[in-house]
Design a protein around this motif. Structure first.
Motif, short mmCIF file in Angstrom:
data_model
loop_
_atom_site.label_atom_id
_atom_site.label_comp_id
_atom_site.label_asym_id
_atom_site.label_seq_id
_atom_site.Cartn_x
_atom_site.Cartn_y
_atom_site.Cartn_z
N ARG A 116 0.85 -1.14 0.27
CA ARG A 116 -0.06 0.12 -0.14
C ARG A 116 1.08 1.19 -0.22
O ARG A 116 1.29 1.14 0.90
N LEU A 117 0.70 1.86 -1.09
CA LEU A 117 1.66 3.04 -1.39
C LEU A 117 0.99 4.23 -1.26
O LEU A 117 -0.17 4.39 -0.58
N THR A 118 1.75 4.95 -0.55
CA THR A 118 2.06 6.50 0.13
C THR A 118 2.81 7.64 -0.46
O THR A 118 3.74 7.40 0.23
N ASN A 119 2.68 7.66 -1.77
CA ASN A 119 3.40 9.03 -2.42
C ASN A 119 3.60 10.93 -1.90
O ASN A 119 2.21 11.13 -0.83
N GLY A 120 4.17 11.07 -2.15
CA GLY A 120 3.85 12.54 -2.08
C GLY A 120 4.77 13.85 -0.35
O GLY A 120 4.28 14.04 -0.56
N ARG A 121 5.44 12.44 -0.41
CA ARG A 121 6.33 12.81 1.15
C ARG A 121 7.65 14.28 0.00
O ARG A 121 7.56 15.25 1.33
N ALA A 122 7.26 14.65 -1.34
CA ALA A 122 7.71 15.28 -1.84
C ALA A 122 7.07 16.44 -2.35
O ALA A 122 5.76 15.83 -3.05
N ARG A 123 7.21 17.83 -2.57
CA ARG A 123 6.15 18.56 -3.33
C ARG A 123 6.41 17.71 -4.63
O ARG A 123 7.70 17.62 -5.28
N THR A 124 4.99 18.01 -5.69
CA THR A 124 5.65 17.29 -6.53
C THR A 124 6.65 18.80 -7.86
O THR A 124 5.51 19.91 -7.69
#
Length: 284
Positions: A116-124
């Motif tokens: 289960r991936l949660t991306n967005g640790r860095a601003r796009t």
């Protein structure tokens, strides 16, 4: 949905079919390199290693539940023979399919559950488009993976302390990082390099690399260099798809800014991602 999440869906939905890095990438409409980098930076897993681990984990559950025919289980999970399945099963779990079936339990196995991936640790980041001229580089290359990337700073230290000063005919400018396209096991070559003007062969352990001219998506990484994987995760999984850009299967380049300080890791750099000119994501 991020690129890594799309790939997870393809793998989980089609795990019984013949899947390759290329076929999963095609299903996600990106190149093999784009998928390998996007999935690896987001999950820490090479695509095909995750696929194998998931298949074997589900097969182990089936065997522990008493599946009567091991060959049928092997075929169901993409293995063409009892021998190939047993070999892969032992490599993954340190035991055989027969032992798991006879024991009726997976308690001692390190099964891999769906990610289960949660991306967005860095601003796009938002890319700009650039054209890169032909480069001839010389540098120190070493095998790397998403798990072993922590060793890259030490590679830079070895290159700068032991080799850089002795490279003849260097062009002006700060040294360049080069990430070669990952293979199906998620392994790639990372090179600490400098541009040279000549075409002479370098002395070992250094190697030469020619970068062909082409179109690139250029991203700024302004934070501490230790967080660069967060930026890569955002690039591969969010920024490139949002911009409608397809990465080619070529080397990724890291150009340190003039203000970059190797002592502190501050000063930033730009990441250059090679692009498909035909837009179909099939690779160069």
């Amino acid at each position: 949905m991020s690129l890594a999440d799309k790939a997870l869906w393809v793998i989980e939905r089609n795990s019984g079919r013949e899947l390759t890095l290329g076929s999963i990438a095609a299903a996600c409409n990106v190149s093999r390199s784009h998928l390998a980098n996007g999935f690896g930076t987001a999950s820490g897993w090479p695509v095909m290693a995750y696929l194998r681990a998931r298949r074997l984990s589900e097969a182990a559950k089936r065997l522990a539940a008493g599946a009567p025919d091991i060959l049928l289980v092997a075929l169901e999970f993409g293995y063409g023979s009892h021998e190939a399945f047993t070999r892969a099963f032992r490599d993954q779990f340190g035991t055989t399919p027969e032992e798991v079936r006879n024991g009726g339990s997976t308690d001692r196995l390190s099964l891999v559950a769906p990610l289960r991936l949660t991306n967005g640790r860095a601003r796009t980041p938002i890319p700009t488009l650039g054209e890169l001229r032909r480069l001839r580089l010389v540098g120190l290359s070493a095998p790397c993976s998403y798990e072993s990337a922590i060793g890259i700073p030490a590679q830079w230290q070895a290159f700068m302390c032991d080799h850089y000063a002795d490279i003849p005919d260097k062009a002006p400018g700060i040294p360049i990082g080069v990430c070669r396209a990952p293979d199906e096991d998620g392994c790639f070559e990372y090179m600490c390099a400098t541009e040279i003007r000549s075409v002479s062969s370098p002395r070992k352990p250094l190697a030469a690399l020619d970068i062909e001219p082409g179109a690139y998506a250029v991203f700024d990484h302004r934070d501490h260099v230790s967080t660069i994987f967060d930026t890569y995760t955002a690039i591969w999984n969010e920024a490139l798809p949002a911009a409608g850009l397809n990465a080619a299967n070529g080397p990724v380049l890291e150009f340190h800014n003039d203000a970059f300080d190797p002592g502190t890791g501050l000063g930033g750099l730009t990441i250059w991602i090679p692009l498909q000119r035909d837009g179909n994501g099939s690779g160069r």
